[in-house]
Design a protein around this motif. Sequence first.
Motif, short mmCIF file in Angstrom:
data_model
loop_
_atom_site.label_atom_id
_atom_site.label_comp_id
_atom_site.label_asym_id
_atom_site.label_seq_id
_atom_site.Cartn_x
_atom_site.Cartn_y
_atom_site.Cartn_z
N THR A 183 0.83 -1.21 0.00
CA THR A 183 0.00 0.00 0.00
C THR A 183 0.86 1.25 0.00
OG1 THR A 183 -1.74 -1.17 1.23
CG2 THR A 183 -1.84 1.24 1.21
N GLU A 184 1.92 1.22 0.79
CA GLU A 184 2.84 2.36 0.86
C GLU A 184 3.53 2.58 -0.49
OE1 GLU A 184 6.86 3.73 3.30
OE2 GLU A 184 5.62 2.08 4.07
N PHE A 185 3.83 1.47 -1.20
CA PHE A 185 4.49 1.59 -2.50
C PHE A 185 3.58 2.25 -3.53
CE2 PHE A 185 5.35 -0.20 -6.74
CZ PHE A 185 6.65 0.25 -6.91
N ILE A 186 2.31 1.83 -3.56
CA ILE A 186 1.34 2.43 -4.50
C ILE A 186 1.15 3.91 -4.17
CG2 ILE A 186 -1.04 2.39 -5.30
CD1 ILE A 186 0.54 0.05 -6.33
N SER A 187 1.10 4.25 -2.89
CA SER A 187 0.95 5.65 -2.49
C SER A 187 2.17 6.46 -2.92
CB SER A 187 0.79 5.75 -0.96
OG SER A 187 -0.39 5.12 -0.55
N LYS A 188 3.34 5.86 -2.82
CA LYS A 188 4.57 6.55 -3.24
C LYS A 188 4.54 6.83 -4.74
CE LYS A 188 9.60 6.08 -3.39
NZ LYS A 188 10.76 5.18 -3.19
N LEU A 189 4.10 5.85 -5.54
CA LEU A 189 3.99 6.05 -6.99
C LEU A 189 3.05 7.21 -7.31
CD1 LEU A 189 3.69 2.41 -8.46
CD2 LEU A 189 5.68 3.92 -8.52
N THR A 190 1.93 7.24 -6.58
CA THR A 190 0.93 8.29 -6.82
C THR A 190 1.49 9.66 -6.45
OG1 THR A 190 -0.84 6.69 -6.35
CG2 THR A 190 -1.41 9.04 -6.28
N ASN A 191 2.13 9.75 -5.28
CA ASN A 191 2.68 11.03 -4.81
C ASN A 191 3.78 11.55 -5.72
OD1 ASN A 191 0.93 10.97 -2.62
ND2 ASN A 191 2.42 9.95 -1.28
N GLU A 192 4.54 10.63 -6.33
CA GLU A 192 5.62 11.04 -7.23
C GLU A 192 5.11 11.34 -8.65
OE1 GLU A 192 8.40 7.85 -7.08
OE2 GLU A 192 9.24 8.44 -5.12
N GLY A 193 3.81 11.18 -8.86
CA GLY A 193 3.23 11.42 -10.18
C GLY A 193 3.53 10.33 -11.18
N ARG A 194 3.91 9.15 -10.69
CA ARG A 194 4.27 8.04 -11.58
C ARG A 194 3.12 7.06 -11.79
NH1 ARG A 194 8.89 5.30 -8.71
NH2 ARG A 194 8.68 3.86 -10.48
N PHE A 195 2.01 7.29 -11.12
CA PHE A 195 0.83 6.44 -11.28
C PHE A 195 -0.36 7.37 -11.47
CE2 PHE A 195 -2.40 3.50 -9.03
CZ PHE A 195 -2.78 2.95 -10.23
N ARG A 196 -0.83 7.50 -12.72
CA ARG A 196 -1.88 8.48 -13.04
C ARG A 196 -3.03 7.79 -13.78
NH1 ARG A 196 1.60 13.92 -14.71
NH2 ARG A 196 2.97 13.86 -12.89
N VAL A 197 -4.25 8.17 -13.40
CA VAL A 197 -5.43 7.51 -13.97
C VAL A 197 -6.47 8.53 -14.39
CG1 VAL A 197 -5.05 5.46 -12.53
CG2 VAL A 197 -6.58 7.27 -11.72
N GLU A 198 -7.25 8.17 -15.42
CA GLU A 198 -8.45 8.90 -15.82
C GLU A 198 -9.51 7.88 -16.21
OE1 GLU A 198 -8.11 11.92 -18.78
OE2 GLU A 198 -7.01 13.30 -17.48
N PHE A 199 -10.59 7.82 -15.40
CA PHE A 199 -11.67 6.86 -15.66
C PHE A 199 -12.96 7.62 -15.96
CE2 PHE A 199 -9.44 4.20 -12.17
CZ PHE A 199 -8.44 3.84 -13.06
N TRP A 200 -13.89 6.94 -16.62
CA TRP A 200 -15.23 7.51 -16.84
C TRP A 200 -16.27 6.39 -16.88
CZ3 TRP A 200 -11.62 7.53 -20.93
CH2 TRP A 200 -11.92 6.67 -21.99
N GLY A 201 -17.50 6.78 -16.66
CA GLY A 201 -18.64 5.86 -16.81
C GLY A 201 -18.66 4.74 -15.82
#
Length: 632
Positions: A614-632
């Motif tokens: 969980t900490e690793f995924i949060s680190k990716l997000t905080n560093e801007g290395r994990f970015r998402v755009e969803f719809w519908g």
Amino acid sequence: MAWLFAVIATIIIGLCSWWYLKNKKNQNPSPQSEPLTETLGHLHIYVGSQTGHAEKLANILACEAIKYSFSPHIVSLDNFQIRDFKKHDFCVIICSTQEDGAPPSNASQFLKWITKVAKASNENLSQLSYAVFGLSKKLDANNHATARKISDSLLKLGANQLIKTVESHEDDVEEFDKWKEQLWQILPGIVKKTRISPFADFEFLEVAHHVNLTKPNPLIVYEESSKALITSMECPVSKIKELKRDPENSALHVEMKIEREYETACNFGIFPENDEEIVRELAALQDYDLELTFQFLPIQGKKHPFPTPLTVGEALTKYCDLTSLIRKKIIKNISKFASDPEEQKELEFLASLKGKDEYRRIIEEPMITVVDLLRKYSSVKIPIGALVQILDRIQARYYTVASSSKLHKNTIHIAVDVARHRTSEGKIRTGLCSGYFEKMHVTGLYKPVRGFFKTSAFKLPPVPTPIIMICNGCGVAPFRGFLQELQYFASEGVGYPETILYFGSRNKSREFVYKRDLENFIIPSDSPASEFEYRPEKWGEGPHVLHSLFVAFSRDQAHKIYVQDIIFTQHDKIWDLLANKGAYLYICGSTLMGKGVSDMLKTIANEHLGEDSTEFISKLTNEGRFRVEFWG
């Protein structure tokens, strides 16, 4: 020599006279050219004149009309138009009579219509209020017949007389002054009561009808919901083509011209317009004149819904949401205008907390819109000024730009999934924005689109960084823009170490979005293809910037395969890129796919890190290395 001086003097006097008259004319512009400080609407002054006396009085009245906040229009009766006349709420008629008692020649056709034709065809002018002033050279009973005939005929057709018809000698200015003084004492007050809707018990802005289409007041403050549309730019549509071959699940590629810079893979908010047929149906249900002009009247501290003056048709087309599911709050406000007590009671129940089950059954499941509701509850009649304030504003629909600003400086591309929903009654509802573009594509009639740019979460990482892109359907749009940008960098001698795209759709033959573009991006390779890796029959011309393209067509085999299934088969490779090589990972597409892929990434991280995943995924997000755009 005397004759020569006389000629010169005559010329000089003539020039001076011309100059004086010209400047006098400029200092006294016609009534129509002066600006209005308020807007009580148009006042049509019809003139029947043989020698010009009635026309002079009409000009005097028109100048005073401006002081009383009217927009005067002097119309000679030989230019009388039946259709326009029948639309008036108010008008003034100033007409002379010839010495033999006959009407002036320019009024003969009007008099024929009002005394014979209109009567024979049972015209109803009950909406019209009028005032008539007559004048003549003689003061006997026969020589004022024209004014009396006009007034009597209008009364017989149901029109309302504002003040008593006055007949006077054409030189009797006092009689005209008395008559117009009575007119100004009564007319503005009546207009304010009838043309401005009072909307008791509602916090609505008052509205003036029949106003000039001038520029909106720049000092007006608008509701937040309209600000983006007001400040948006107009973008001509230059090209539309199909992206999918499935008529039930279609998608369109749209290109628009742009006159400003944009960021690759940014978002573009588009304001669609309501279909003409829907607007016309609503107008027919509510007896609206789509050409009628109106304006919100300013109240201190009150924001306006959108800029006015404008026509009813423009307001309903550009600003009012006519296609979304109708909310309870709107139903509650609409119920106030039902003249049938039973209909009003039913509408109030649907809007109440107790009526939630009925609301779901009658409104929500069939996806009822405001037009559907007004069609069903026919006793509801809402003034246009109230309706446009009751309804929601049309909201922007966001699309991630599918082009690179470096390769397409004056054009943006978007991919539009045509949204279709089946109601509980089996009807198909098409999304407002996607249907807007679909109609353009079908008819070939392209309209300029209003829109604005918004910053996206998607930005290319710095060089050199591995890039992982995961998408389904039209979610490939921002990655097409990325790859176009990489082509530009490649032409400048700059390259990324590894770029991988995972793409999913239902089937290859009908829903492989941007297939040819993606084939052109793939770097040619002689090595055997990995499982699920796509290789084109013929390599494109490039520049080649995509190292690997993996595809999942869920319904092309008995066992359904999704993008997340491919991610799982390559979990070691993806982990290495994220944990050891600083890769950036992007996901774009449907919420269902996005959640499935996100869960799979968490599973992969958990396999390698256990509780620390969980900490690793949060680190990716905080560093801007994990970015998402969803719809519908």
